[in-house]
Write a protein that holds these residues in place. Structure first.
Motif, PDB file in Angstrom:
ATOM      1  N   THR A 159       0.771  -1.183  -0.059  1.00  0.00           N
ATOM      2  CA  THR A 159       0.107  -0.126   0.079  1.00  0.00           C
ATOM      3  C   THR A 159       0.920   1.196  -0.118  1.00  0.00           C
ATOM      4  O   THR A 159       1.756   1.052   0.795  1.00  0.00           O
ATOM      5  CB  THR A 159      -0.898   0.163   1.228  1.00  0.00           C
ATOM      6  OG1 THR A 159      -1.725  -1.144   1.040  1.00  0.00           O
ATOM      7  CG2 THR A 159      -1.590   1.303   1.112  1.00  0.00           C
ATOM      8  N   PHE A 160       0.689   2.213  -0.795  1.00  0.00           N
ATOM      9  CA  PHE A 160       1.435   3.448  -0.902  1.00  0.00           C
ATOM     10  C   PHE A 160       0.541   4.655  -1.084  1.00  0.00           C
ATOM     11  O   PHE A 160      -0.512   4.488  -1.298  1.00  0.00           O
ATOM     12  CB  PHE A 160       2.232   3.395  -1.993  1.00  0.00           C
ATOM     13  CG  PHE A 160       1.877   3.209  -3.247  1.00  0.00           C
ATOM     14  CD1 PHE A 160       1.701   4.312  -4.450  1.00  0.00           C
ATOM     15  CD2 PHE A 160       1.427   1.934  -3.820  1.00  0.00           C
ATOM     16  CE1 PHE A 160       0.968   3.881  -5.497  1.00  0.00           C
ATOM     17  CE2 PHE A 160       0.722   1.406  -4.988  1.00  0.00           C
ATOM     18  CZ  PHE A 160       0.748   2.659  -5.979  1.00  0.00           C
ATOM     19  N   HIS A 161       1.172   5.759  -0.931  1.00  0.00           N
ATOM     20  CA  HIS A 161       0.305   7.099  -0.999  1.00  0.00           C
ATOM     21  C   HIS A 161       0.911   7.834  -1.946  1.00  0.00           C
ATOM     22  O   HIS A 161       2.062   8.092  -2.194  1.00  0.00           O
ATOM     23  CB  HIS A 161       0.443   7.755   0.253  1.00  0.00           C
ATOM     24  CG  HIS A 161      -0.638   7.210   1.345  1.00  0.00           C
ATOM     25  ND1 HIS A 161      -0.039   5.949   1.904  1.00  0.00           N
ATOM     26  CD2 HIS A 161      -1.873   7.402   1.779  1.00  0.00           C
ATOM     27  CE1 HIS A 161      -1.191   5.408   2.834  1.00  0.00           C
ATOM     28  NE2 HIS A 161      -2.064   6.146   2.661  1.00  0.00           N
ATOM     29  N   LEU A 162       0.084   8.567  -2.877  1.00  0.00           N
ATOM     30  CA  LEU A 162       0.426   9.544  -4.050  1.00  0.00           C
ATOM     31  C   LEU A 162      -0.208  10.985  -3.729  1.00  0.00           C
ATOM     32  O   LEU A 162      -1.283  10.956  -3.266  1.00  0.00           O
ATOM     33  CB  LEU A 162       0.145   8.931  -5.353  1.00  0.00           C
ATOM     34  CG  LEU A 162       0.926   7.759  -5.825  1.00  0.00           C
ATOM     35  CD1 LEU A 162       0.205   7.375  -7.118  1.00  0.00           C
ATOM     36  CD2 LEU A 162       2.045   7.837  -5.900  1.00  0.00           C
ATOM     37  N   ASP A 163       0.294  11.977  -4.228  1.00  0.00           N
ATOM     38  CA  ASP A 163      -0.171  13.324  -3.996  1.00  0.00           C
ATOM     39  C   ASP A 163      -1.046  13.591  -5.228  1.00  0.00           C
ATOM     40  O   ASP A 163      -0.593  13.470  -6.424  1.00  0.00           O
ATOM     41  CB  ASP A 163       1.107  14.255  -3.677  1.00  0.00           C
ATOM     42  CG  ASP A 163       1.620  14.354  -2.590  1.00  0.00           C
ATOM     43  OD1 ASP A 163       1.126  13.641  -1.607  1.00  0.00           O
ATOM     44  OD2 ASP A 163       3.104  14.311  -2.545  1.00  0.00           O
ATOM     45  N   PHE A 164      -2.189  14.086  -4.910  1.00  0.00           N
ATOM     46  CA  PHE A 164      -3.146  14.234  -6.166  1.00  0.00           C
ATOM     47  C   PHE A 164      -3.644  15.647  -6.001  1.00  0.00           C
ATOM     48  O   PHE A 164      -3.819  16.249  -4.509  1.00  0.00           O
ATOM     49  CB  PHE A 164      -4.352  13.377  -6.159  1.00  0.00           C
ATOM     50  CG  PHE A 164      -4.130  11.873  -6.388  1.00  0.00           C
ATOM     51  CD1 PHE A 164      -3.871  11.605  -7.595  1.00  0.00           C
ATOM     52  CD2 PHE A 164      -4.137  10.979  -5.311  1.00  0.00           C
ATOM     53  CE1 PHE A 164      -3.382  10.194  -7.745  1.00  0.00           C
ATOM     54  CE2 PHE A 164      -3.970   9.611  -5.452  1.00  0.00           C
ATOM     55  CZ  PHE A 164      -3.362   9.263  -6.911  1.00  0.00           C
ATOM     56  N   SER A 171      -9.129   8.297  -0.937  1.00  0.00           N
ATOM     57  CA  SER A 171      -7.762   8.292  -1.196  1.00  0.00           C
ATOM     58  C   SER A 171      -6.879   8.372  -0.107  1.00  0.00           C
ATOM     59  O   SER A 171      -5.724   7.855  -0.301  1.00  0.00           O
ATOM     60  CB  SER A 171      -7.363   9.365  -2.367  1.00  0.00           C
ATOM     61  OG  SER A 171      -7.883  10.777  -1.715  1.00  0.00           O
ATOM     62  N   GLU A 172      -7.548   8.780   0.885  1.00  0.00           N
ATOM     63  CA  GLU A 172      -6.733   8.834   2.315  1.00  0.00           C
ATOM     64  C   GLU A 172      -6.372   7.260   2.586  1.00  0.00           C
ATOM     65  O   GLU A 172      -5.325   7.295   3.351  1.00  0.00           O
ATOM     66  CB  GLU A 172      -7.690   9.349   3.242  1.00  0.00           C
ATOM     67  CG  GLU A 172      -8.655   8.571   3.846  1.00  0.00           C
ATOM     68  CD  GLU A 172     -10.000   8.872   2.971  1.00  0.00           C
ATOM     69  OE1 GLU A 172     -11.135   8.614   3.495  1.00  0.00           O
ATOM     70  OE2 GLU A 172      -9.971   9.647   1.976  1.00  0.00           O
ATOM     71  N   HIS A 173      -6.757   6.070   2.039  1.00  0.00           N
ATOM     72  CA  HIS A 173      -6.299   4.993   2.463  1.00  0.00           C
ATOM     73  C   HIS A 173      -5.419   4.520   1.410  1.00  0.00           C
ATOM     74  O   HIS A 173      -4.970   3.387   1.620  1.00  0.00           O
ATOM     75  CB  HIS A 173      -7.796   4.037   2.325  1.00  0.00           C
ATOM     76  CG  HIS A 173      -8.792   4.185   3.281  1.00  0.00           C
ATOM     77  ND1 HIS A 173      -8.626   4.018   4.627  1.00  0.00           N
ATOM     78  CD2 HIS A 173      -9.895   4.990   2.998  1.00  0.00           C
ATOM     79  CE1 HIS A 173      -9.922   4.643   5.125  1.00  0.00           C
ATOM     80  NE2 HIS A 173     -10.539   5.024   4.203  1.00  0.00           N
ATOM     81  N   GLY A 174      -5.030   5.369   0.440  1.00  0.00           N
ATOM     82  CA  GLY A 174      -3.911   4.932  -0.138  1.00  0.00           C
ATOM     83  C   GLY A 174      -4.176   4.199  -1.362  1.00  0.00           C
ATOM     84  O   GLY A 174      -5.306   3.785  -1.848  1.00  0.00           O
ATOM     85  N   GLU A 175      -3.231   3.781  -2.110  1.00  0.00           N
ATOM     86  CA  GLU A 175      -2.948   2.898  -3.464  1.00  0.00           C
ATOM     87  C   GLU A 175      -2.791   1.565  -3.105  1.00  0.00           C
ATOM     88  O   GLU A 175      -1.728   1.517  -2.230  1.00  0.00           O
ATOM     89  CB  GLU A 175      -2.536   3.428  -4.566  1.00  0.00           C
ATOM     90  CG  GLU A 175      -2.538   5.039  -4.944  1.00  0.00           C
ATOM     91  CD  GLU A 175      -3.977   5.367  -5.438  1.00  0.00           C
ATOM     92  OE1 GLU A 175      -4.604   4.578  -6.509  1.00  0.00           O
ATOM     93  OE2 GLU A 175      -4.880   6.296  -5.019  1.00  0.00           O
ATOM     94  N   VAL A 176      -2.937   0.616  -3.890  1.00  0.00           N
ATOM     95  CA  VAL A 176      -2.448  -0.898  -3.547  1.00  0.00           C
ATOM     96  C   VAL A 176      -1.795  -1.316  -4.927  1.00  0.00           C
ATOM     97  O   VAL A 176      -2.191  -0.941  -6.008  1.00  0.00           O
ATOM     98  CB  VAL A 176      -3.414  -1.780  -3.198  1.00  0.00           C
ATOM     99  CG1 VAL A 176      -3.761  -1.457  -1.647  1.00  0.00           C
ATOM    100  CG2 VAL A 176      -4.632  -1.830  -4.094  1.00  0.00           C
TER     101      VAL A 176
END
Length: 203
Positions: A159-164, A171-176
């Motif tokens: 799981t990771f987080h990107l800036d949009f 989106s606060e839960h991130g991307e997988v």
């Protein structure tokens, strides 16, 4: 070495052809649907889709053999599938790796088409193109897409987080990221059933 061109592929139900201008109207329908775009961004106007279409076509020129495929069932556009080279540094090296994706018109959801097309692109990537690893990404809250990734043999990686600029709800839960290696695919692949091009009678 000869240039590897983007192949036309077949499954039991789907013809996967390199995305072209004939498929633009289907792309317009896809990107205008708020449900289709729920985990991707706001619905797009036609001019925006035309720009995206040109970028999608250009993907095929980055790494030979990769690109976008339009999926046709009984001659009708149902959506598109992709194998594209990594675009971000955190996705790893471009060589030997590709990102899997898919987007279907809503009326073709829940018929197993997304996974059917994805399995064929995975087979094509490993067996025909010699890729070492195929991965896919989605929002952590996009449970249907995550289920499809798991169903075609990809395993959860991170799981990771990107800036949009305009974050979507959830989106606060991130991307997988999910992925499968060539070795894993070879160890677990089902019996391969080839689907001859109509008119060839299997020859």
């Amino acid at each position: 070495m000869p240039l590897v061109t983007q192949a036309t592929l077949w499954t039991a139900r789907i013809q996967l052809v390199p995305l072209g201008d004939d498929h633009l109207e289907g792309e317009v329908q896809l990107d205008a649907d708020p449900e289709v775009m729920r985990y991707l961004g706001r619905p797009r106007q036609r001019a925006e889709v035309e720009q995206a279409h040109r970028r999608r076509i250009a993907t095929a020129s980055v790494v030979p053999g990769l690109g976008f495929w339009a999926g046709l069932v009984a001659g009708s556009f149902v959506g598109w599938w992709i194998l594209q080279p990594p675009e971000r540094a955190d996705q790893g090296p471009v060589e030997g790796q590709a990102e899997l994706g898919y987007r279907l018109l809503r009326r073709y959801w829940r018929q197993g088409l997304a996974s059917e097309g994805a399995r064929e692109l995975i087979r094509h990537g490993f067996a025909d193109l010699g890729l070492h690893r195929i991965f896919a990404e989605t929002m952590a809250v996009n449970l249907p897409s995550r289920a499809t990734m798991a169903a075609v043999g990809l395993d959860y990686v991170r799981t990771f987080h990107l800036d949009f600029d305009a974050p979507l709800p959830g989106s606060e839960h991130g991307e997988v990221e999910y992925a499968i290696t060539r070795q894993e695919w070879l160890a677990n692949r089902p019996a391969v059933v080839r689907h001859p091009v109509p008119g060839t009678h299997g020859i």
